[in-house]
Design an enzyme around this catalytic site. Sequence first.
Site, short mmCIF file in Angstrom:
data_model
loop_
_atom_site.label_atom_id
_atom_site.label_comp_id
_atom_site.label_asym_id
_atom_site.label_seq_id
_atom_site.Cartn_x
_atom_site.Cartn_y
_atom_site.Cartn_z
N ALA A 73 10.48 36.37 24.27
CA ALA A 73 11.74 36.50 23.94
C ALA A 73 12.94 35.48 25.07
O ALA A 73 12.25 35.29 26.31
CB ALA A 73 12.36 37.94 24.08
N GLY A 114 6.65 38.10 23.67
CA GLY A 114 6.81 37.98 22.25
C GLY A 114 6.10 36.81 21.46
O GLY A 114 5.90 36.81 20.48
N GLU A 117 2.94 38.29 20.56
CA GLU A 117 3.13 39.12 19.67
C GLU A 117 3.39 38.65 18.31
O GLU A 117 2.81 38.75 17.50
CB GLU A 117 4.41 39.95 20.08
N GLU A 137 5.40 41.02 29.94
CA GLU A 137 6.93 41.78 30.04
C GLU A 137 7.21 42.56 31.23
O GLU A 137 8.33 42.67 31.81
CB GLU A 137 6.99 42.75 28.85
N1 T1G Z 1 13.11 32.74 28.28
C1 T1G Z 1 14.26 32.07 28.76
N2 T1G Z 1 13.89 30.91 29.49
C2 T1G Z 1 12.54 30.67 29.92
C3 T1G Z 1 11.58 31.70 29.27
C4 T1G Z 1 11.84 32.61 28.51
N3 T1G Z 1 11.03 33.62 28.15
N4 T1G Z 1 10.52 31.29 29.83
C5 T1G Z 1 10.60 30.10 30.67
N5 T1G Z 1 11.82 29.76 30.32
C6 T1G Z 1 12.60 28.68 31.14
C7 T1G Z 1 12.31 28.75 32.73
O1 T1G Z 1 13.42 29.47 33.34
C8 T1G Z 1 12.30 27.23 33.00
O2 T1G Z 1 13.83 27.01 33.14
C9 T1G Z 1 11.74 26.47 31.83
O3 T1G Z 1 11.78 27.41 30.80
C10 T1G Z 1 10.27 26.16 32.34
O4 T1G Z 1 9.43 27.38 32.57
C11 T1G Z 1 9.77 41.12 22.50
C12 T1G Z 1 11.15 41.27 25.11
C13 T1G Z 1 5.95 30.39 29.42
C14 T1G Z 1 4.16 30.59 30.97
O5 T1G Z 1 7.92 36.60 30.32
O6 T1G Z 1 5.77 32.72 32.20
O7 T1G Z 1 8.93 38.53 25.16
O8 T1G Z 1 14.01 26.42 35.47
O9 T1G Z 1 8.72 26.26 34.59
O10 T1G Z 1 5.44 26.37 34.11
O11 T1G Z 1 7.98 41.81 23.81
O12 T1G Z 1 7.85 29.87 31.60
O13 T1G Z 1 13.60 24.43 33.66
O14 T1G Z 1 15.85 25.70 33.75
O15 T1G Z 1 8.18 28.61 33.74
O16 T1G Z 1 5.35 25.64 31.82
C15 T1G Z 1 8.11 37.35 27.87
C16 T1G Z 1 8.15 33.79 30.91
C17 T1G Z 1 9.72 37.47 27.64
C18 T1G Z 1 7.25 34.46 29.85
C19 T1G Z 1 5.61 28.27 30.89
N6 T1G Z 1 7.84 36.21 28.34
N7 T1G Z 1 7.94 32.53 30.98
O17 T1G Z 1 5.49 27.93 32.26
O18 T1G Z 1 7.52 26.67 32.64
S1 T1G Z 1 10.19 39.18 27.16
C20 T1G Z 1 7.63 35.69 29.74
C21 T1G Z 1 6.72 31.91 31.89
C22 T1G Z 1 9.35 39.30 25.80
C23 T1G Z 1 8.96 40.92 23.82
C24 T1G Z 1 9.58 40.67 25.20
C25 T1G Z 1 6.64 30.43 31.79
C26 T1G Z 1 5.57 29.96 30.80
P1 T1G Z 1 14.41 25.81 34.07
P2 T1G Z 1 8.43 27.14 33.59
P3 T1G Z 1 5.80 26.73 32.67
#
Ligand code: T1G
Length: 707
Positions: A73, A114, A117, A137
Amino acid sequence: MIQTTDPETETVVVETRDRPDGVRVVTLNNPPVNAISSAMRRQLRDTMLEIDADDSVKGVVLTGAGRAFIAGADIREFGKPNPPGAPSLTAGVHAVEDCNKTVVAAVNGAAAGGGLEVALGCHYRVAGPKARLGLPEVNLGTIPGATGTQRLPRLTGLKSALDMIVSGDLVSAARALELGIIEAIEDDPVEAAAAIALARPPKKLREDDSKIGEIPDGFFDDYKKGMARRWRGFEARFKAVDAVAKIVLPYDEAVEAERAVFRECQGTPEARAMRHVFFSDRQAARHPSIPKDTPAGTVEKAAVLGCGTMGGGIAMNFANAGIPVTVLETSEEALERGLGIIRDNYAGTVSRGRLSQEAMDRRMALITGASDYAELADADIVIEAVFENMDIKKQVFGTLDSVCKDGAVLATNTSTLDVDEIADATSRPEAVVGTHFFSPANVMRLIEIVRGAKTSDETAQTAMKMAPKIGKVGVMCGVCDGFVGNRMLYQYSRQANFLIEEGALPQDVDRVMFEFGLPMGPFAMGDLAGVDVGYLVRQERIKKLGRTNKRESTVADKIYHLGRYGQKTRKGWYDYEPGSRTPKPNAEVTALIEKASADLGIERRDVSDDEILERCLYPLINEGAKLLAEGIAARPLDIDLIWIYGYGFPRYRGGPMHWADEIGPAHVLERLEHYAATRDSDWLEPATLLREVAGQGTTFREWAAAR
Ligand code: T1G
């Protein structure tokens, strides 16, 4: 290529294309990592409903554009109202699963939260070799909220699913294959997925309980007991276990229960703190003092001066990252001793089964001993970690200046000395920077990157970009006594020492700080670092800054003069049984403290836990406010990261400045004024910036954003 646009934002995030074999490829495309925005939720659901009704489609492949599959998400939408009519992600997952054509996920990159998921809503999953998959998450203070707690266990079994969900780690494609999350690893996951989509029938994971089996009584409670020590304070992780435990209910009820828990987590202080840390981690290296387009020098060959505890640990970081590193010592004997410490460190990790022998051998082979400065001539960066004495450091940097190649970064690991003064001992002060590692340097993730007045943008950028390459979090700060972390620590430690003169005991203060979430309190930390080390640091500061005319506690010096140096002597503030690190209060220390109170004419009193917490932590915030006002710390997030990665400040509180925003700067001000008036007028005068932020009813975050 059919593109569906979002009615509100005109954003195209879900694209489809039809293959000649009748397979429709659905590509989620929201750069940079395909985070699921509300627009994407709507388009994904609508696309799947269209496909369901389109008999020309023979099978479906769902994949991500660019380097990621789906990053989960969109975290930037958390805490914001859901656009009207935007479906939940759960609806999207069910639209995928209920499609009457076989839908196969081609996991081309990170499938997180997500994102996984959605893949679990697909009937089958194949992944590329570099894919990573997980439900992280809990690292955002929440739980999987789109059926993940009910689906993952149906593929991996309960224990493996709980391990993944509670750790918040992503697993490799190979591990995902072992766990049964994916069917296969394919170089071209889209091609492989298309073949499966044509060959196999839809298979709904929610209808398959075969991996769940009989759940033993107390299984989930036992699991929570087992994680209690490691994850104390991280409440979302325990709620995630409770959500998985709903698997005993019919699926639809369980998903409703999961959603209720998910909604409960969204607005918690932990969720706000963890989101703050997530984004702060990614902002740290984008320091406002370094122009965005500043080139960073490469660091392909490193050198470390001094192979003591710190120098050896620093060298290990480069070897661990596959970067050759030369270590210079003053004598063969000192060098051998230092290399022996490194070897023992690695051997310990091998014996604990956390490193293979060949990996250790590879790393040791990258570390070269040297006894002549000339052997440092081609290093891209040289990090000095010699004795904490300015004359010695100046001499060392003068020699480095004459030996090192043009463009080399000359870094000092000093924790207390003036980086500008060291830089001026060279003809290239623009190449000098502080890289303050935290002990043990091969374990602690923080490096305070101390930018001197003459440090060039390129040097600063090189140091900042080097940090993550050697597994560290680099946080930039300016030059002052103690830089950011230790300058704040002095205020925290000072009040802790005053509190035991006023009536508390070390074990009272340590208990309160441990319960707050720190790994240990100030006195246990003093015993770990060494009461003698603390004494020497205080003496050095007095030599450098002179004695203040303000109140200082002398109890710590008294402990030192008793020869109670801490864990290393099995007695310090506490006693330690042989082979144990468990602190045990000591009657002699208690008597010494009580006598110190009497000698000071202080009538000891009961000190409440609240006072201990406020007297230790609010001065930390107060000093942070001064550091921001002086520009030593450019942003509150820098201070938060320093305290999280350098001192173990609990992530679920976001760091001292984020926490101050949560409890309210006005509250901090009011309490500090109270203690300044009643306990300690010397050191607790509220900072001007704290008064300003509190007076305006704003936060440190908003103050920084407005700059
Ligand atoms: N939402 C918004 N921005 C995100 C994002 C996300 N989920 N993930 C990464 N970014 C942005 C990050 O801030 C950065 O921005 C750029 O993308 C590159 O990220 C319903 C509710 C996927 C493993 O917790 O772990 O789903 O700094 O440098 O090294 O159950 O990003 O360039 O402006 O980290 O290639 C759950 C979080 C959400 C994953 C990729 N998901 N992201 O790593 O890139 S909650 C997460 C990561 C959810 C559901 C629930 C990593 C990555 P900027 P990066 P990367």
